[in-house]
Design a protein around this motif. Sequence first.
Motif, short mmCIF file in Angstrom:
data_model
loop_
_atom_site.label_atom_id
_atom_site.label_comp_id
_atom_site.label_asym_id
_atom_site.label_seq_id
_atom_site.Cartn_x
_atom_site.Cartn_y
_atom_site.Cartn_z
N LEU A 75 22.46 1.81 -7.32
CA LEU A 75 21.52 2.51 -8.20
C LEU A 75 20.60 3.42 -7.40
N ALA A 76 20.18 2.96 -6.21
CA ALA A 76 19.34 3.79 -5.34
C ALA A 76 20.10 5.04 -4.92
N LYS A 100 14.84 -13.88 0.00
CA LYS A 100 14.90 -14.00 -1.45
C LYS A 100 15.31 -12.68 -2.08
N LYS A 101 15.76 -12.78 -3.31
CA LYS A 101 16.27 -11.60 -4.01
C LYS A 101 15.19 -10.52 -4.14
N ARG A 102 13.98 -10.91 -4.53
CA ARG A 102 12.93 -9.92 -4.77
C ARG A 102 12.55 -9.17 -3.50
N GLU A 103 12.64 -9.84 -2.37
CA GLU A 103 12.28 -9.18 -1.10
C GLU A 103 13.22 -8.03 -0.79
N THR A 104 14.50 -8.26 -0.99
CA THR A 104 15.49 -7.21 -0.74
C THR A 104 15.38 -6.10 -1.79
N LEU A 105 15.16 -6.48 -3.04
CA LEU A 105 15.08 -5.48 -4.11
C LEU A 105 13.86 -4.58 -3.94
N PHE A 106 12.73 -5.14 -3.52
CA PHE A 106 11.55 -4.32 -3.27
C PHE A 106 11.84 -3.29 -2.18
N MET A 107 12.53 -3.72 -1.13
CA MET A 107 12.86 -2.80 -0.04
C MET A 107 13.74 -1.67 -0.55
N ILE A 108 14.78 -2.00 -1.30
CA ILE A 108 15.69 -0.99 -1.81
C ILE A 108 14.97 -0.04 -2.77
N PHE A 109 14.08 -0.59 -3.60
CA PHE A 109 13.32 0.23 -4.55
C PHE A 109 12.46 1.25 -3.83
N SER A 110 11.75 0.81 -2.78
CA SER A 110 10.88 1.71 -2.02
C SER A 110 11.69 2.79 -1.32
N VAL A 111 12.79 2.40 -0.69
CA VAL A 111 13.65 3.37 -0.01
C VAL A 111 14.25 4.34 -1.02
N SER A 158 9.01 7.99 5.71
CA SER A 158 8.53 6.90 4.87
C SER A 158 9.62 5.85 4.68
N ALA A 159 10.86 6.29 4.49
CA ALA A 159 11.98 5.35 4.35
C ALA A 159 12.15 4.55 5.64
N PHE A 160 12.04 5.21 6.78
CA PHE A 160 12.15 4.52 8.06
C PHE A 160 11.04 3.48 8.21
N PHE A 161 9.85 3.83 7.75
CA PHE A 161 8.71 2.91 7.78
C PHE A 161 9.02 1.65 6.97
N VAL A 210 0.85 -1.20 0.00
CA VAL A 210 0.00 0.00 0.00
C VAL A 210 0.89 1.25 0.00
N ASN A 211 1.93 1.23 0.82
CA ASN A 211 2.86 2.36 0.86
C ASN A 211 3.56 2.54 -0.49
N LEU A 212 3.98 1.43 -1.10
CA LEU A 212 4.65 1.50 -2.41
C LEU A 212 3.69 2.03 -3.47
N PHE A 213 2.43 1.62 -3.42
CA PHE A 213 1.43 2.13 -4.38
C PHE A 213 1.31 3.65 -4.25
N LEU A 214 1.26 4.16 -3.02
CA LEU A 214 1.18 5.60 -2.81
C LEU A 214 2.45 6.30 -3.31
N GLN A 215 3.59 5.66 -3.12
CA GLN A 215 4.84 6.24 -3.61
C GLN A 215 4.83 6.35 -5.14
N LEU A 216 4.42 5.27 -5.81
CA LEU A 216 4.41 5.28 -7.28
C LEU A 216 3.38 6.27 -7.81
N THR A 217 2.23 6.36 -7.12
CA THR A 217 1.21 7.33 -7.53
C THR A 217 1.77 8.74 -7.46
N HIS A 218 2.49 9.03 -6.38
CA HIS A 218 3.08 10.36 -6.26
C HIS A 218 4.21 10.56 -7.26
N PHE A 219 4.97 9.51 -7.52
CA PHE A 219 6.09 9.59 -8.47
C PHE A 219 5.61 10.09 -9.83
N PHE A 220 4.47 9.57 -10.30
CA PHE A 220 3.98 9.92 -11.62
C PHE A 220 3.01 11.11 -11.62
N LEU A 221 2.27 11.31 -10.53
CA LEU A 221 1.17 12.28 -10.55
C LEU A 221 1.35 13.45 -9.60
#
Length: 395
Positions: free
Chosen positions: A244-245, A196-207, A177-180, A139-150
């Motif tokens: 990259l982050a 797993k790889k995707r779990e760590t990558l999702f975290m880094i992407f959100s941060v 938000s990053a602390f969250f 849910v937090n990531l969805f709000l981040q992406l919404t703000h990123f584009f809009l």
Amino acid sequence: MLQTIDIFLKRTSNKVGLFIAIYLLFALAIAVTRLPFLFSLKNLTVPISMLLCREILFFSFLGFLIMFSTERRYLLSLVGLCGIIAAQSLTEGQDPQLIVYGFRSLLTFLFIFCLPSQQRGFRVNSGVIDKVLIGLFFVNLFLQLTHFFLGNGFYAKLFWLNVNSRNPGFFFFPAASAFFTLVLFSLYASTKKILKKRETLFMIFSVGLCASITGVAGAGLMIFLNRRKMTMRNLVIAGIALGLAAGYLHLARLSMTGNTYLEETGGGRIKVFQEVMTSASLFDVGRFGKYTNVAANLTNGGVADSQYSATVGNLGFFWAMVVFLYMAWLIYQNYKSGENLDVIWLLLLCSFGLNVSETGPPVFLAILGRFIQTSNSSDKLVEFHGFEARNDSSG
């Protein structure tokens, strides 16, 4: 006495899961009321009664947790320390309202260091906690992406790409938000033997979307602390993603203030800390509560954008040193007891760039996680399965 407390826990713990859910929904709903401003929309007004209700929910649960799931001698030491600070503040004529603000910050900060009881506590079904943490994260990531584009570019647009440079998700401030996200990842990782790889990558992407220096540093810390749960290949991939982050952070902050952002961000915090250190007295706690976010917003309080600056500003040199030494003692006691200290290290790191004790849901989850992580250390813990509780069969 222990038997009486265990019976009380048995009768009330079936409501604790629901209580946690109510607080998180309530607090996060209030948190997003400021987000419309980031989209050029009118801010929603939150009644004072709702804010007061949020605070009551927060401290009611944490009070229950620390009273019935904390080793007694550490609880008594905490009460004694806070009692002395309160008495001296009142003696020096501090405004009682500011004292309340001060303890709202200080107690929340110290809660997370308390040693969970080895006889009583909470064991949460790992499947349930995983679903809750993953749900909050996406849910937090969805709000981040919404703000990123809009979003309307409140934190600036990313050069010619017409996307937003900093994207805070649930919270108005990207560092919060990053602390969250980091707290969610830390709690999730504590339930896993392998990441797993995707779990760590999702975290880094959100941060990374937050473009927070504190957040990227915290992500590096989380990878380091959980390195034994990752394969070497995934560690390398995580390291590349972290790079990259950091690169995105650099571009995002350049779009805001140019190449002086390190001086303005890090240097600004150092300047605030120096000002606090210069103005702080040796023994005087007559300004207790002044250096809190609440006081800064509602009265003429001072802004100290790090937990360390706030602690020194509120307590003065002597009592700040007493508090820091008390924290070090609690950390040592937790270490001797074999507790998972990942959240503590995360909090100490993020405290350089954030008033972590006043972040609300993130610090609430961090404190809760300290008690959840004791689930394998005792056979007398109360188990949650969904929102229903039962006694552990071994007890």
